[in-house]
Enzyme design. Structure first.
Site, PDB file in Angstrom:
ATOM      1  N   GLU A   1      -6.587 -10.939  -1.070  1.00  0.00           N
ATOM      2  CA  GLU A   1      -7.465 -10.326  -0.065  1.00  0.00           C
ATOM      3  C   GLU A   1      -8.874 -10.061  -0.591  1.00  0.00           C
ATOM      4  OE1 GLU A   1      -5.598  -7.113   2.095  1.00  0.00           O
ATOM      5  OE2 GLU A   1      -3.589  -7.816   1.566  1.00  0.00           O
TER       6      GLU A   1
ATOM      7  N   GLU B   1       0.817  -1.222   0.000  1.00  0.00           N
ATOM      8  CA  GLU B   1       0.000   0.000   0.000  1.00  0.00           C
ATOM      9  C   GLU B   1       0.850   1.271   0.000  1.00  0.00           C
ATOM     10  OE1 GLU B   1      -2.807  -0.396   3.203  1.00  0.00           O
ATOM     11  OE2 GLU B   1      -3.639  -2.269   2.401  1.00  0.00           O
TER      12      GLU B   1
END
Length: 331
Positions: free
Chosen positions: A266, A159
């Site tokens: 995810e 991220e």
């Protein structure tokens, strides 16, 4: 001997032979194991996220053994969990997950080495370039070295992009600029040369979004061209109902970046009608670089965002329409 006596005599034997609920669950689920179906399509796994506490809860471990071929630690390998105090490591929860996976022949994805969140204060307070470089190198070497040869792939950096494709502000980018990416990946390659090394992020599902094109794809092409050892891109899929339809284009866009692998990471879909989960997995099939899809958990009420029932199994561990849609998509 009366028939009733015979029946009574056989009753203890029948009780001994009766399968346990876990065995019944394993047999039932294994008849249409989504991991086996994914592998039959030439992919490496259908995975899930878990951790020590969940493995010891209810039927989680039985379902994972039967249905999933890969596990990702949800929290136990993050820096704050492992090294909250500099140089002092809490290995037990992550060791438990690795031992479970190895003993049950499950692939493992390490998650995650460098991330701005769930980061100890002692790291955030570093302002010196050389010191932060050493911290990154030591943490990566120590963590990857503990399970060298056992973990197939690692999310090395996680991220790091803003929505417009620029680099996220963090202690890493503030002190080192984007060079922290090179430092982390080079340390990871040295620590375990055979592990696949990933950069991982979310909101990579819209093919023309800045985060995908200018951010992930643009930067990865540049870094790989400069010799940074990035093997793959992880595409998180924390979605709302209706967003699953863009998964195919997003996966293809990442595959065009030049990396060897794309992992659909995810995946959970709040409010999904069942079909979107199947579509999300089917989107992986025609993309050669897409190696598999991990759901982010087993049952709804154990999810990090349980509202909207985002996973494949309900609170009683019953497979939902979303599970059946994955089965149909992979047949």
């Amino acid at each position: 001997m009366k028939a009733s006596s015979v029946l009574l005599g056989l009753a203890p034997l029948a009780a001994l032979a009766a399968p346990t609920p876990e065995a019944e669950l394993s047999a039932r689920q294994a008849q249409q194991s989504i991991d086996a179906l994914m592998k039959a399509k030439g992919k490496l796994y259908f995975g899930t996220a878990t951790d020590q506490g969940l493995l010891n809860t209810g039927k989680n471990s039985a379902i994972i053994k039967a249905d999933f071929g890969q596990v990702t630690p949800e929290n136990s390998m993050k820096c704050q969990s492992l090294e909250n105090t500099r140089g002092q490591y809490n290995w037990a929860p992550a060791d438990a997950l690795v031992n479970f996976a190895v003993s049950n022949n499950k692939s493992i994805r390490g998650h995650t080495l460098i991330w701005h969140s769930q980061l100890p204060g002692w790291v955030n307070n570093i302002n010196d370039r050389n010191q932060l470089t050493t911290v990154i190198q030591n943490h990566v070497a120590t963590v990857m070295g503990r399970w060298k040869g056992k973990i197939r792939a690692w999310d090395v950096v996680n991220e790091i992009f803003n929505e417009d494709g620029t680099m996220r502000q963090s202690v890493f980018s503030r002190v080192l600029g984007e060079d922290f990416v090179r430092i982390a990946f080079e340390a990871a390659r040295k620590a375990d040369p055979n592990a696949k090394l990933y950069i991982n992020d979310y909101n990579l599902d819209r093919p023309n979004a800045g985060k995908l094109t200018k951010g992930m794809v643009g930067h990865v092409k540049k870094w790989v061209g400069a010799g940074v050892p990035i093997d793959g891109i992880g595409r998180q899929g924390h979605l709302q109902s209706g967003q699953g339809n863009g998964l195919g284009q997003g996966i293809k866009g990442l595959g065009d970046s030049g990396v060897k692998e794309v992992g659909g990471n995810e995946l959970d879909i709040q409010g999904n009608n069942g079909n979107e989960f199947g579509g999300g997995n089917k989107a992986c099939l025609p993309v050669p670089a897409c190696v598999g899809i991990p759901a982010w958990g087993v049952r709804d009420n154990d999810s990090w965002r349980p509202q909207g029932n985002p996973l494949l199994f309900d609170s009683n561990y019953n497979p939902k329409p979303a599970y059946n849609s994955v089965v149909q998509a992979l047949k």
